[in-house]
Design a protein around this motif. Structure first.
Motif, short mmCIF file in Angstrom:
data_model
loop_
_atom_site.label_atom_id
_atom_site.label_comp_id
_atom_site.label_asym_id
_atom_site.label_seq_id
_atom_site.Cartn_x
_atom_site.Cartn_y
_atom_site.Cartn_z
N SER A 19 0.83 -1.21 0.00
CA SER A 19 0.00 0.00 0.00
C SER A 19 0.87 1.26 0.00
N THR A 20 2.05 1.17 0.61
CA THR A 20 2.93 2.34 0.64
C THR A 20 3.43 2.67 -0.78
N ALA A 21 3.64 1.62 -1.59
CA ALA A 21 4.08 1.84 -2.98
C ALA A 21 2.94 2.44 -3.80
N ILE A 22 1.72 1.94 -3.55
CA ILE A 22 0.55 2.44 -4.30
C ILE A 22 0.34 3.92 -3.98
N GLU A 23 0.47 4.26 -2.70
CA GLU A 23 0.29 5.66 -2.29
C GLU A 23 1.27 6.60 -2.98
N GLN A 24 2.45 6.09 -3.26
CA GLN A 24 3.47 6.93 -3.91
C GLN A 24 3.37 6.91 -5.44
N ALA A 25 2.27 6.32 -5.95
CA ALA A 25 2.01 6.25 -7.40
C ALA A 25 3.04 5.40 -8.15
N PHE A 26 3.55 4.35 -7.46
CA PHE A 26 4.44 3.41 -8.15
C PHE A 26 3.56 2.44 -8.94
N PHE A 27 4.05 1.95 -10.05
CA PHE A 27 3.30 0.96 -10.82
C PHE A 27 4.27 0.09 -11.62
#
Ligand SMILES: Cc1cc2nc3c(=O)[nH]c(=O)nc-3n(C[C@H](O)[C@H](O)[C@H](O)COP(=O)(O)OP(=O)(O)OC[C@H]3O[C@@H](n4cnc5c(N)ncnc54)[C@H](O)[C@@H]3O)c2cc1C
Length: 296
Positions: A19-27
């Motif tokens: 979720s921390t990666a998703i929050e930072q707009a990583f994909f």
């Protein structure tokens, strides 16, 4: 993995990310449609590494050790996937997961000490209990899925190729796999069959599990073995060649191939020609070449 600075990220491209990666707009760039993303930037590599601590280390043989590491935060993985370890000098290498997920959160790895190998020698000699290490992952699609519990499974591995394979076997047994599980492990000499006792025990305990060990070079290392040393017969020859001669695959057979890249690639072709559907062949080739050119 990339970071989006403008545009819309597809759900598919963030599947499995923290979720921390998703929050930072990583994909995941390979899953993202190009039309919806307008601007991207590279991610600082440090952000995609997690940390773990070495909690146990033991020798399986002179050249193979077992590492038990504990990630600082829970890791969701399948046995048979691999992680990339990064040591203090920034060297990155892949190691396969031999354990199945449990409450303890420990991850089991098996490391072969490669002659002049930078990372494997470091892991053997320098990496001590209590030390921290960075890792990336889990990565890879070579793992057990419980959808086809009645299908026959064949596993062929050389050396520490047995690490992901024993993970897959443990997972299959724990999931109540009903089909046959046939495990060919090959090494140069007897000491390379480092899971011999564990796999022999599984063979005895589970009627659908068969362990077929073989050695390809040092025949003397098995010639004096008594039935007490090895209740299971050890063949002389290459495990992949023995397997290809023996197996009688059905359209349902799943094959897992891990270890030496040359063995994996040749056997994959032969297994396909012997009748195993390519969609049912899962491989993990322990490639060394690229790693010498680039850190991963
Ligand atoms: C998906 C994946 C999973 C892996 N899982 C495991 C695992 O579970 N356990 C494990 O022990 N290893 C595994 N490996 C291999 C591991 O990542 C390292 O490559 C290995 O430990 C050697 O790294 P090193 O830094 O010690 O050697 P390096 O310093 O990279 O290599 C130096 C020496 O390795 C030898 N070498 C290099 N290329 C080859 C080659 N093609 N064939 C034979 N020898 C070569 C040479 O002696 C060379 O001098 C895996 C690799 C991949 C890609």
């Amino acid at each position: 993995m990339l970071k989006s600075t403008q545009g819309e990220i597809d759900k598919e491209a963030q599947k499995g990310l923290k979720s921390t990666a998703i929050e930072q707009a990583f994909f995941l760039a390979c899953q993202q449609k190009a039309e919806t993303i307008q601007a991207v930037e590279l991610i600082d590599q440090e952000l995609i590494f997690s940390h773990a601590r070495l909690v146990d280390k033991k020798l399986f043989s002179d050249n193979i050790c077992q590492l038990i590491i504990e990630p600082v935060s829970p890791l969701y993985y399948h046995a048979g996937q691999f992680i990339n370890l990064k040591n203090a000098q920034g060297i990155v290498r892949s190691y396969s997961i031999a354990s199945i997920p449990s409450k303890q959160q420990f991850i089991e790895l098996h490391v072969y000490k490669q002659a002049n190998g930078v990372m494997s020698n470091w892991l053997f000699k320098e990496f001590t209990i209590g030390d921290k290490i960075d890792f990336q992952g889990p990565i890879g699609e070579c793992f057990y899925t419980s959808e086809n519990k009645n299908n026959p499974m064949i596993l062929i591995g050389t050396g520490t190729g047995a690490a992901p394979l024993i993970g897959i076997v443990r997972d299959a047994i724990k999931s109540g796999h009903q089909g046959s599980i046939l495990f060919y492990h090959g090494a140069r000499n007897f000491s390379g069959l480092y899971l011999h006792d564990i796999l022999s025990k599984l063979d005895k305990e589970h009627s659908n599990f068969t362990y077929r060990p073989s050695i390809s070079r040092d025949e003397d290392s098995i010639s004096n073995l008594t039935e007490n040393d090895s209740p299971i017969k050890i063949e002389f020859g290459r495990c992949n060649e023995i397997a290809i001669k023996e197996i009688q695959p059905t359209s349902e057979t799943t094959l897992y191939l891990c270890g030496n890249p040359d063995m994996v690639n040749k056997t994959r072709k032969k297994a396909f020609l012997a009748g195993i559907a390519s969609k049912n062949i899962y491989i993990d080739a322990f490639e060394y070449k690229d790693l010498r050119k680039n850190d991963r």
